[in-house]
Design a protein around this motif. Structure first.
Motif, PDB file in Angstrom:
ATOM      1  N   ILE A  37      37.829  77.764 -64.560  1.00 42.41           N
ATOM      2  CA  ILE A  37      37.308  77.784 -65.940  1.00 42.41           C
ATOM      3  C   ILE A  37      36.450  79.036 -66.136  1.00 42.41           C
ATOM      4  N   MET A  38      35.688  79.400 -65.099  1.00 41.54           N
ATOM      5  CA  MET A  38      34.827  80.584 -65.216  1.00 41.54           C
ATOM      6  C   MET A  38      35.663  81.824 -65.527  1.00 41.54           C
ATOM      7  N   ARG A  39      36.767  81.995 -64.807  1.00 42.55           N
ATOM      8  CA  ARG A  39      37.602  83.185 -65.014  1.00 42.55           C
ATOM      9  C   ARG A  39      38.276  83.133 -66.400  1.00 42.55           C
ATOM     10  N   PRO A  49      26.899  82.143 -66.983  1.00 40.02           N
ATOM     11  CA  PRO A  49      25.955  82.593 -65.955  1.00 40.02           C
ATOM     12  C   PRO A  49      26.427  82.152 -64.565  1.00 40.02           C
ATOM     13  N   LYS A  50      26.232  83.021 -63.594  1.00 41.21           N
ATOM     14  CA  LYS A  50      26.709  82.711 -62.232  1.00 41.21           C
ATOM     15  C   LYS A  50      25.872  83.476 -61.230  1.00 41.21           C
ATOM     16  N   LEU A  51      25.811  82.972 -60.025  1.00 37.36           N
ATOM     17  CA  LEU A  51      25.155  83.710 -58.945  1.00 37.36           C
ATOM     18  C   LEU A  51      25.983  83.698 -57.668  1.00 37.36           C
ATOM     19  N   CYS A  52      26.515  82.548 -57.297  1.00 36.41           N
ATOM     20  CA  CYS A  52      27.223  82.516 -56.013  1.00 36.41           C
ATOM     21  C   CYS A  52      28.684  82.917 -56.144  1.00 36.41           C
ATOM     22  N   ALA A  53      29.157  83.150 -57.368  1.00 31.22           N
ATOM     23  CA  ALA A  53      30.577  83.474 -57.567  1.00 31.22           C
ATOM     24  C   ALA A  53      30.763  84.955 -57.854  1.00 31.22           C
ATOM     25  N   THR A  54      31.864  85.495 -57.356  1.00 34.58           N
ATOM     26  CA  THR A  54      32.291  86.853 -57.692  1.00 34.58           C
ATOM     27  C   THR A  54      33.795  86.918 -57.468  1.00 34.58           C
ATOM     28  N   PHE A  60      32.817  79.076 -54.317  1.00 35.82           N
ATOM     29  CA  PHE A  60      32.024  78.370 -53.314  1.00 35.82           C
ATOM     30  C   PHE A  60      31.251  77.212 -53.946  1.00 35.82           C
ATOM     31  N   GLY A  61      30.718  77.439 -55.144  1.00 36.17           N
ATOM     32  CA  GLY A  61      30.089  76.352 -55.894  1.00 36.17           C
ATOM     33  C   GLY A  61      28.756  75.890 -55.358  1.00 36.17           C
ATOM     34  N   SER A  62      27.864  76.819 -55.016  1.00 33.17           N
ATOM     35  CA  SER A  62      26.588  76.374 -54.440  1.00 33.17           C
ATOM     36  C   SER A  62      25.384  76.577 -55.341  1.00 33.17           C
ATOM     37  N   CYS A  63      25.433  77.486 -56.298  1.00 36.77           N
ATOM     38  CA  CYS A  63      24.187  77.827 -56.999  1.00 36.77           C
ATOM     39  C   CYS A  63      23.900  76.911 -58.194  1.00 36.77           C
ATOM     40  N   ARG A  64      24.916  76.264 -58.711  1.00 39.80           N
ATOM     41  CA  ARG A  64      24.787  75.308 -59.816  1.00 39.80           C
ATOM     42  C   ARG A  64      24.328  75.979 -61.107  1.00 39.80           C
ATOM     43  N   LEU A  65      24.623  77.224 -61.283  1.00 42.90           N
ATOM     44  CA  LEU A  65      24.210  77.910 -62.503  1.00 42.90           C
ATOM     45  C   LEU A  65      25.317  77.944 -63.549  1.00 42.90           C
ATOM     46  N   CYS A  66      26.537  77.766 -63.088  1.00 40.72           N
ATOM     47  CA  CYS A  66      27.690  77.999 -63.975  1.00 40.72           C
ATOM     48  C   CYS A  66      28.218  76.700 -64.574  1.00 40.72           C
ATOM     49  N   LEU A  67      27.370  75.694 -64.650  1.00 43.85           N
ATOM     50  CA  LEU A  67      27.837  74.382 -65.106  1.00 43.85           C
ATOM     51  C   LEU A  67      28.347  74.430 -66.547  1.00 43.85           C
ATOM     52  N   PRO A  77      30.522  69.841 -64.419  1.00 44.45           N
ATOM     53  CA  PRO A  77      31.161  70.504 -63.283  1.00 44.45           C
ATOM     54  C   PRO A  77      30.878  72.010 -63.251  1.00 44.45           C
ATOM     55  N   ALA A  78      30.936  72.542 -62.060  1.00 44.57           N
ATOM     56  CA  ALA A  78      30.762  73.994 -61.891  1.00 44.57           C
ATOM     57  C   ALA A  78      32.036  74.686 -62.371  1.00 44.57           C
ATOM     58  N   SER A  79      31.882  75.651 -63.238  1.00 45.55           N
ATOM     59  CA  SER A  79      33.064  76.297 -63.815  1.00 45.55           C
ATOM     60  C   SER A  79      33.772  77.186 -62.792  1.00 45.55           C
ATOM     61  N   CYS A  80      33.071  77.577 -61.724  1.00 51.95           N
ATOM     62  CA  CYS A  80      33.719  78.462 -60.745  1.00 51.95           C
ATOM     63  C   CYS A  80      34.669  77.690 -59.837  1.00 51.95           C
ATOM     64  N   THR A  81      34.410  76.424 -59.628  1.00 50.90           N
ATOM     65  CA  THR A  81      35.259  75.660 -58.707  1.00 50.90           C
ATOM     66  C   THR A  81      36.199  74.697 -59.437  1.00 50.90           C
TER      67      THR A  81
HETATM   68  S1  FES Z   1      28.547  80.463 -59.756  1.00 51.38           S
HETATM   69 FE1  FES Z   1      27.398  79.371 -58.302  1.00 51.38          FE
HETATM   70  S2  FES Z   1      28.175  77.315 -58.541  1.00 51.38           S
HETATM   71 FE2  FES Z   1      29.422  78.492 -59.815  1.00 51.38          FE
END
Ligand code: FES
Ligand code: SF4
Ligand code: SF4
Length: 946
Positions: A37-39, A49-54, A60-67, A77-81
């Motif tokens: 979803i993030m992409r 917003p994201k931190l652990c994704a690139t 990876f889904g660890s920072c919980r910023l991209c909900l 849900p995390a949009s990166c995962t």
């Molecule tokens: S960017 Fe970190 S959980 Fe999605």
């Protein structure tokens, strides 16, 4: 102009063909199935917003910023995962997700340096951007509690530092080290609040397994890992996309600049050879461009014992013209010649060979490829019909079996090695044929199925033995051979390799490789699925170098492994533009595009455009020029960008030849070893100062763009044009693109190439013409360039270089990750921290026999000469084999290499020298004398230019 910060889609692209349509914040977007979803949001122009994704790393889904919130689904849900689904309705900015994001960000900020938004380190970091996106500049919690703010900075690495206080333990660095680089040097240690990033066994970066590729620095969103140049100079304000000036991988970089100062080099994500990755050389070792040793003014002197004097360009040109004219008048047209450089651009190289053919009126032009991959040109042209590697680097993603022979990719071609390691981690099988246990044989998460520790000099015997297994065990791909190869030649070859003398059992006696290992490797290569061959100078730099290349081609044809992704014969080229320097007609017998000088139809093309008559006779190769110099028939040489006194074999032969010449012109960055014998020095420019093109190992024509103006005042092509015009030629190129237009107009495989096309596509792989307007990633699809594939009988003929009582060991040479070729560039960077001298690797058994301890000075002697260096005791080499690098002029490893060479191309036999190793006290007498001579020869008397 490319963006300083490239678009980061958060997660890698999906390669699925099925498309999915969904709605994000009311916008409809269609993306391949499997996209996050993030992409998908980013594709629709919505930045979550994201931190652990690139997008360089899997989610990876660890920072919980991209909900986000999804209609009909509970939670956030995390949009990166979370992958997209048809008809999905996503909201990225509901009050609920905003609230959660602020809370997450506040926690991060409560344990983060307060300069987070103002320092050059973090000012434009993703962390600062994420805080901005979340809408948070204040933190409710303060920073008074337990925190990491006093953690000590690790600045042990010369190029980057690690500040744990800024670290949010997102693990992007750890994952980049694993997924992108494949070194596994970083880990997250501890749990919860105590978790931290550690290098190696919790040691400084410099002493850990870290190879300083910089992938972690690039991945870090907070500036916790940051280039020291950014700390010192601040953030860049514009960038220029260009191509690395080191090895044949041909990585694209953004040179990030402040005005005309390079602040950092960032590998370009759109680079088709490197996809955003790099090694320590390309990313960090560019400081030589501004090193004080650089010569920026023309210089001349009467005798090589005189000090250099700075002169004007006019004065230098007048001397060059007068001397070349005088020498040709006195000794004949053939008494002069030139050497082109694989470090220079195609356009520069093309002009030097044109200068020789049109200006000197002979074909005495040669190139450093003579001493590395000339057997590749000969062998591949003879068997397949074209002098180049067959596949693109990305093709390795489709390989099931990879055979690496005589190459050490993790040191020599590191970015390709990372790509290869990824494929191996996915399950492809690896066969290594090498006298040394190179890193690929066993390293974290990679282990070769078979390592054949070959005795140097027996490549052809082992390839014949592998062929024997394939033919006698019925493993030939009969249908492929019948359809695509010459039947008679195949029958002759099959009968030859089937002879008992080529069986693994017989070959074991000369190669030292157990017969069973040869059999297993041959079976795996022939039956393991798509099989790709990658080879290097350990194949070519032999008296049978061309034969071994043809032996590899025979194997590939017999098993049907050419003409598809995941297969092929892929020479790993040493220098950045070896392929191009060969393509541009740098050999004495070939015009550009590998067309023989004796062909009147080809000569007519150039005679018409250049307005001259070409000499139909091939000219002298480098070794012949040096011989002729000592005979007195060759008197003057123009060397652009090469250091033959250090790089070519049998140094005494080279220096005696140079010393015998009346006039030597060297054009280079520094007063190199060859310049010790020169009468005119013309300052050259670095890749950062050049416009032009390089061609990498996969035939990819990459643009080189000028980041800074030439510090010497002129581009190298302009200097060659000055010489040409001083000699009476009427050249008036205004830009390298005009030289490329001439190349395209005269060379069929470049017919469709233009700077406009390169700008449009980023890069193209030749052949690029009306049949393949966008270039050719994989060659020989459907049929071979020469028509039918040609099997060649490859009789093993042992080299004349034999061990015996005087010289009982075999020396083989190679290079190391941190240094490059003769070291002229890398020795003038902090890379020397990792390799400040050449060492001799020797097996514990051989060392013990000689009373040698690790670090001792040893004398390395062959029938050609001797040198002294320190010993490194290791079982990487087999008993009876020693190994060294050739990066340092103090050692001059090539003093001991001999004048034996490949029968077809004269490529020197660097990889097999019979030697003796004995303890000694330090540098040899000649090394001390040479140091004095070189220091004497490099004296510059600064008389201001008129
Ligand atoms: S960017 Fe970190 S959980 Fe999605
Ligand atoms: S150093 Fe950077 S990339 Fe690595 S975990 Fe810390 S913040 Fe993330
Ligand atoms: S792999 Fe080669 S081309 Fe790429 S950055 Fe390293 S030296 Fe440069």
């Amino acid at each position: 102009m490319p963006l300083i910060q490239e678009i980061d889609y958060g997660t890698p692209p999906s390669s699925a063909e099925t498309m999915v349509t969904l709605t994000i914040d009311g916008h409809e977007v269609t993306v391949p199935e499997g996209t996050s979803i993030m992409r998908a949001a980013m594709v629709a122009g919505i930045k979550v917003p994201k931190l652990c994704a690139t997008d360089m790393l899997s989610a990876f889904g660890s920072c919980r910023l991209c909900l986000v919130e999804i209609e009909g689904r509970g939670g956030t849900p995390a949009s990166c995962t979370t992958p997209v689904a048809p008809g999905m309705k996503v909201s990225t900015t509901t009050d609920r997700v905003r609230r959660i994001r602020r809370g997450v960000m506040e926690l991060y900020l409560s344990d983060h340096p307060r300069d987070g938004f103002t320092s050059p380190v973090a000012g434009s970091s993703e962390f600062a951007e994420a805080a901005g996106l979340v809408g948070l500049r204040e933190v409710r919690y303060g920073t008074g509690g337990v925190n990491h703010l006093d953690a000590k900075i690790d600045d042990s690495n010369p190029y980057f530092e690690f500040d744990p206080a800024r670290c949010i333990v997102c693990s992007r660095c750890v994952r980049a080290c694993e997924e992108v680089q494949g070194t596994f040097a970083l880990t997250v240690e501890g749990r919860g609040f105590a978790s931290k990033i550690v290098a190696g066994q919790d040691e400084p970066f410099l002493t850990s397994e870290c190879v300083s590729c910089g992938a972690c620095v690039q991945a870090c969103p907070t500036g916790s890992l940051i280039e020291k140049t950014i700390v010192e100079l601040g953030q860049p304000e514009h960038s220029v996309v260009t191509t690395c000036g080191y090895c044949g991988v041909g990585c694209n970089f953004k040179a990030e600049m402040q005005g005309d100062v390079v602040v950092r080099m960032v590998p370009w994500k759109d680079g088709k050879a490197n996809h955003g990755h790099s090694c320590v050389k390309g990313r960090f070792a560019w400081g030589y461009a501004t090193h004080p040793d650089r010569i920026l003014k023309p210089m001349l002197r009467e005798r090589i014992t005189d000090p250099w004097q700075e002169v004007s360009w006019d004065e230098a040109m007048a001397r060059v013209t007068a001397e070349f004219h005088r020498i040709q008048a006195a000794y004949g047209r053939g008494a002069v010649g030139a050497i082109t450089s694989s470090r220079c651009t195609n356009e520069e190289t093309y002009l030097v060979q044109k200068l020789v053919r049109a200006g000197f009126g002979n074909n005495n032009i040669d190139t450093c490829a003579r001493v590395c991959h000339s057997p590749t040109g000969y062998g591949l042209k003879t068997t397949l019909g074209t002098s180049a590697g067959t596949n693109d680097f990305d093709s390795v993603d489709h390989a099931d079996v990879v055979l690496v022979m005589g190459a050490n990719p993790t040191d020599g071609h590191p970015v390709f090695a990372s790509h290869l390691k990824r494929r191996l981690r996915e399950g492809a099988k690896l066969i290594v044929i090498d006298p040394r246990r190179i890193d690929l044989v066993r390293m974290p998460h990679v282990e070769a199925a078979y390592h054949l520790p070959i005795r140097p000099g027996t490549n052809v015997a082992v390839l014949d033995a592998m062929a024997h297994v394939i033919v006698t065990e019925g493993l030939v791909n009969e249908a492929y051979v019948r359809e695509r190869c010459e039947a008679d030649a195949f029958d002759d070859w099959a009968a030859f390799v089937a002879e008992p003398r080529n069986s693994p059992e017989e070959v074991e006696k000369v190669s030292g490789i157990p017969a069973a290992l040869i059999r297993d490797a041959a079976r795996l290569y022939a039956t393991g699925g798509r099989a790709a061959i990658y080879y290097g100078l350990g194949v070519t730099e032999h008296s049978q170098g061309s034969t071994a290349v043809m032996g590899l081609a025979n194997l590939a044809m017999a098993t049907g492994n050419i003409g598809f992704p995941g297969t092929g014969l892929n020479p790993l080229r040493g220098q950045n533009n070896v392929q191009g320097s060969c393509d541009m007609g740098s050999f004495p017998h070939e015009l550009p595009g590998y067309r023989h000088i004796s062909d009147p139809a080809v000569r007519a093309i150039y005679e018409r455009i250049w307005g001259i008559t070409l000499d139909p006779e091939p000219g002298l190769r480098i070794p012949n020029m040096l011989d002729a110099a000592q005979d007195g028939s060759f008197r003057a040489l123009y060397v652009q960008g090469e250091d033959i006194a250090q790089s070519d074999p049998d140094t005494r032969h080279v220096t005696a030849g140079l010393e015998a010449m009346e006039f030597v012109v060297v054009q280079d960055l520094f007063l190199n070893e060859t310049a010790n014998y020169a009468h005119v020095f013309l300052p050259g420019s670095t890749f950062l100062e050049k416009e032009g093109t390089f061609i990498n190992a996969e035939r990819r024509i990459n643009l080189v763009r000028k980041a800074i103006a030439p510090k010497n005042g002129f581009a190298d092509w302009e200097i060659t044009q000055k010489i040409a015009n001083a000699l009476g030629l009427n050249w008036h190129y205004r830009h390298p693109s005009e030289i490329m237009d001439e190349i395209a107009a005269t060379t069929p495989s470049f017919a469709g190439v233009s700077y406009a096309k390169l700008e449009e596509f980023g890069s193209v792989q030749w052949p690029c013409n009306e049949r393949a307007p966008e270039g050719t990633p994989v060659m020989h699809v459907g049929h071979f360039v020469r028509g039918k594939g040609h099997f060649v009988v490859t009789e093993y003929i042992p080299t004349d270089e034999r061990t015996g009582p005087r010289f009982p060991l075999l020396l083989t040479t190679g290079r190391i990750l941190s240094q490059y070729n003769v070291g002229a560039q890398t020795r003038r960077t902090a890379n020397s921290l990792w390799h400040e001298e050449d060492l001799l690797e020797i097996h514990p058994h051989d060392a013990e026999q000689r009373g040698i301890r690790d670090g001792d000075w040893v004398r390395l002697a062959s029938r050609a000469g001797e040198t002294s260096l320190r010993a490194h005791i290791t079982d990487r080499v087999a008993p009876g084999v020693v190994y060294t690098t050739f990066h340092h002029p103090d050692t001059q490893a090539n003093v001991v290499t001999t004048d034996y060479s490949d029968w077809a191309t004269n490529c020197p036999e660097y990889k097999v020298t019979a030697v003796q190793v004995t303890p000694t006290n330090g540098l040899s007498d000649w090394q001390r004398e040479y140091r004095d001579f070189a220091a004497q020869s490099r004296r510059v008397e600064v008389v201001p230019a008129k």
